[in-house]
Design an enzyme around this catalytic site. Structure first.
Site, PDB file in Angstrom:
ATOM      1  N   TYR A   1      -8.038  30.721  57.322  1.00 49.33           N
ATOM      2  CA  TYR A   1      -8.646  31.291  58.524  1.00 49.33           C
ATOM      3  C   TYR A   1      -9.084  30.156  59.429  1.00 49.33           C
ATOM      4  CZ  TYR A   1     -11.905  33.889  61.521  1.00 49.33           C
ATOM      5  OH  TYR A   1     -12.565  34.443  62.601  1.00 49.33           O
TER       6      TYR A   1
ATOM      7  N   ASP B   1      -8.763  21.651  59.098  1.00 49.38           N
ATOM      8  CA  ASP B   1      -9.846  22.519  59.535  1.00 49.38           C
ATOM      9  C   ASP B   1     -10.946  22.436  58.486  1.00 49.38           C
ATOM     10  OD1 ASP B   1     -11.611  24.427  60.327  1.00 49.38           O
ATOM     11  OD2 ASP B   1     -10.146  26.057  60.507  1.00 49.38           O
TER      12      ASP B   1
ATOM     13  N   LYS C   1     -20.227  25.168  61.033  1.00 51.75           N
ATOM     14  CA  LYS C   1     -21.122  25.549  59.943  1.00 51.75           C
ATOM     15  C   LYS C   1     -22.167  24.474  59.612  1.00 51.75           C
ATOM     16  CE  LYS C   1     -18.105  29.206  58.413  1.00 51.75           C
ATOM     17  NZ  LYS C   1     -16.664  29.255  58.501  1.00 51.75           N
TER      18      LYS C   1
HETATM   19  C1  LIG Z   1     -15.801  29.823  59.688  1.00 49.58           C
HETATM   20  C2  LIG Z   1     -14.507  29.167  59.928  1.00 49.58           C
HETATM   21  C3  LIG Z   1     -13.920  29.119  61.205  1.00 49.58           C
HETATM   22  C4  LIG Z   1     -14.493  29.864  62.387  1.00 49.58           C
HETATM   23  O1  LIG Z   1     -15.743  29.398  62.751  1.00 49.58           O
HETATM   24  P1  LIG Z   1     -16.671  30.344  63.689  1.00 49.58           P
HETATM   25  O2  LIG Z   1     -17.889  29.508  63.910  1.00 49.58           O
HETATM   26  O3  LIG Z   1     -16.892  31.593  62.906  1.00 49.58           O
HETATM   27  O4  LIG Z   1     -15.915  30.583  64.933  1.00 49.58           O
HETATM   28  C5  LIG Z   1     -12.771  28.382  61.371  1.00 49.58           C
HETATM   29  N1  LIG Z   1     -12.198  27.739  60.342  1.00 49.58           N
HETATM   30  C6  LIG Z   1     -12.710  27.777  59.104  1.00 49.58           C
HETATM   31  C7  LIG Z   1     -12.047  27.021  58.016  1.00 49.58           C
HETATM   32  C8  LIG Z   1     -13.873  28.505  58.846  1.00 49.58           C
HETATM   33  O5  LIG Z   1     -14.344  28.567  57.600  1.00 49.58           O
END
Ligand SMILES: *Cc1c(COP(=O)(O)O)cnc(C)c1O
Length: 443
Positions: free
Chosen positions: A146, A241, A269
């Site tokens: 994701y 990511d 995060k």
């Molecule tokens: C949480 C997450 C996102 C999206 O971040 P948001 O702050 O919810 O937009 C993108 N990539 C990864 C790997 C994530 O865990």
């Protein structure tokens, strides 16, 4: 817990009248686990207190952002100090420079950092930069990873070898998904085949080096090295990511832990410590293509917000080598306890863990390495386990396709309490855990 207590029920009814599905983000509705609504009043350390005042040992931890535990005194103090000076100015501040320096200091290969307000924005902007730098349009992503909800990254796998993306949601234009190639995670030969066929048109590979959005599924070392080699050979870029793994799995993030260097890294995060911060980062020669240093436009009214970066900086400052040792130790204690608990009840399950990221897959024994294998796990049993754990005072992420997060506030007694609840919950489940029933994801 289908009949929610009074205050929660009232809030849920009000929420449902004014918010789609009663929530600000889909997974919070707890539909995948078939449980009743949850409203959080406050958090302290490893615990949340719901609208009824009941305490829950929390493994969502703001989806990993609250790595210091809820309302850590040093983080709160730092935020309070920042708040007293004003909530934001639309201008540069000293504290964002300090956070950028801290990030660059921790991660080899990061020379420049651009702050944004979410992980979604970080990824979207990094992909734009990769396309600009390579002057190519195609991007490669993997099933089960994701990367936020931007159009190009909400593509689902089409059929056939050249798995060109199909819109993964109504509202995503065909055109936005068409340039996204979706491949099975950890499938090196499919990746090689795609580069053989289309390598000169591929701008970047983007992946979660330790996937945490299909439960915890680490990328294999050979697969990661192949991604590095193929992008190098074909003049494409490798984007890690690390919105979830960044500063969670090691002081320098997944790159340090896995020993593979990416060209661009996306963060979120943990670097906001619970407030909205994202970032993308990399070497100067790439990042200096971003405006105003270069021509690639990207901007943000609230980007680098001083209160948010104050929370992030205070959080990162708690994350020294000892902190990572503690996260590892508590993660291991939890993992071993869960494995034991399942073995004792003869419940077939695999408990995957990387540092303080954990997930349990019922009904399978071999560690899943792809989204298809994760889907084959028994998600109905996970849902029952979730409900049984919540009823016993432990909040797990509300889906078998999510990682649990251990924080610095999860001490031995929190883990012991969790394992007591788990022993109990597994006993209650023992009878119902017969035939696995595979089921889809909702995130
Ligand atoms: C949480 C997450 C996102 C999206 O971040 P948001 O702050 O919810 O937009 C993108 N990539 C990864 C790997 C994530 O865990």
């Amino acid at each position: 817990m289908l009949t929610a207590p009074a205050r929660t029920e009232q809030l849920a009814a009000r929420a449902a009248r004014v918010m789609p599905g009663g929530v600000s983000s889909p997974v919070r509705a707890l539909r995948a686990v078939g449980d009743g609504p949850l409203f959080v009043d406050r958090g302290r350390g490893s615990r949340l207190f719901d609208a009824e005042g009941a305490a829950l040992i929390d493994y969502v931890c703001s989806w990993g952002a609250a790595i210091a535990g809820h309302a850590h005194p040093l983080v709160i103090e730092s935020v309070e100090r920042a708040v007293r000076d004003g909530l934001g100015f639309g201008a540069s501040t000293r504290i964002e420079v300090e956070l950028a320096e801290e990030i660059a200091d921790r991660v080899p290969g990061i020379e420049r950092v651009r702050f944004v307000c979410s992980g979604t924005e970080a990824v979207m902007s990094a992909v734009r930069l990769a396309r600009a730098a390579t002057q190519r349009d195609l991007i490669v992503k993997f099933e089960g990873c994701y990367h936020g909800h931007s159009d190009a990254l909400l593509a689902a796998a089409g059929s056939g070898l050249a798995t060109l993306g199909l819109p993964g949601s109504p509202g995503v234009p065909q055109a936005a998904a068409r340039d996204t190639i979706v491949l099975p995670f950890n499938d090196q030969s499919r990746l090689e085949a795609i580069f053989d066929e289309l390598g000169e048109r591929i701008a970047c590979i983007i992946l979660e080096p330790i996937a945490g959005n299909m439960g915890v599924v680490p990328a294999g070392p050979a697969f990661l090295l192949a991604a590095r080699r193929l992008t190098d050979e074909h003049g494409a870029l490798l984007i890690f990511d690390e919105v979830m793994t960044g500063f969670r799995v090691a002081r320098g993030g997944a790159q340090e832990r896995l020993g593979v260097r990416a060209d661009l890294v996306t963060l979120g995060k943990v670097i906001g410590g619970g407030l909205p911060v994202g970032a993308y980062a990399g070497r100067a020669s790439l990042m200096d293509l971003v405006a105003p240093a270069g021509p690639v436009y990207q901007a943000g009214t609230l980007a680098g917000n001083p209160v948010a970066v104050a929370a992030g900086l205070a959080t990162l400052r708690l994350l020294d080598n000892r902190a990572y040792e503690q996260l590892e130790a508590m993660g291991q204690l939890l993992q071993h306890g869960l494995v034991d608990g399942c073995a004792r009840r003869r419940i077939e399950a695999h408990v995957e863990r990387v540092g303080s990221m954990i997930s349990i897959f019922f009904g399978i024994h071999a560690p899943p390495r792809s989204y298809a294998q994760v889907r084959a796990a028994d998600h109905e049993s996970f849902a029952a386990f979730f409900r049984a754990m919540r009823a016993r005072g432990v909040l797990l992420p509300p889906s078998g396709f999510e990682s649990w997060f251990v924080s610095l506030a999860h001490d031995r007694s929190a883990i012991a309490g969790t394992l007591d609840a788990a022993a109990n919950a597994l006993q209650a489940l023992e009878c119902s855990l017969a035939a696995p029933v595979p089921q889809g994801s909702e995130s």
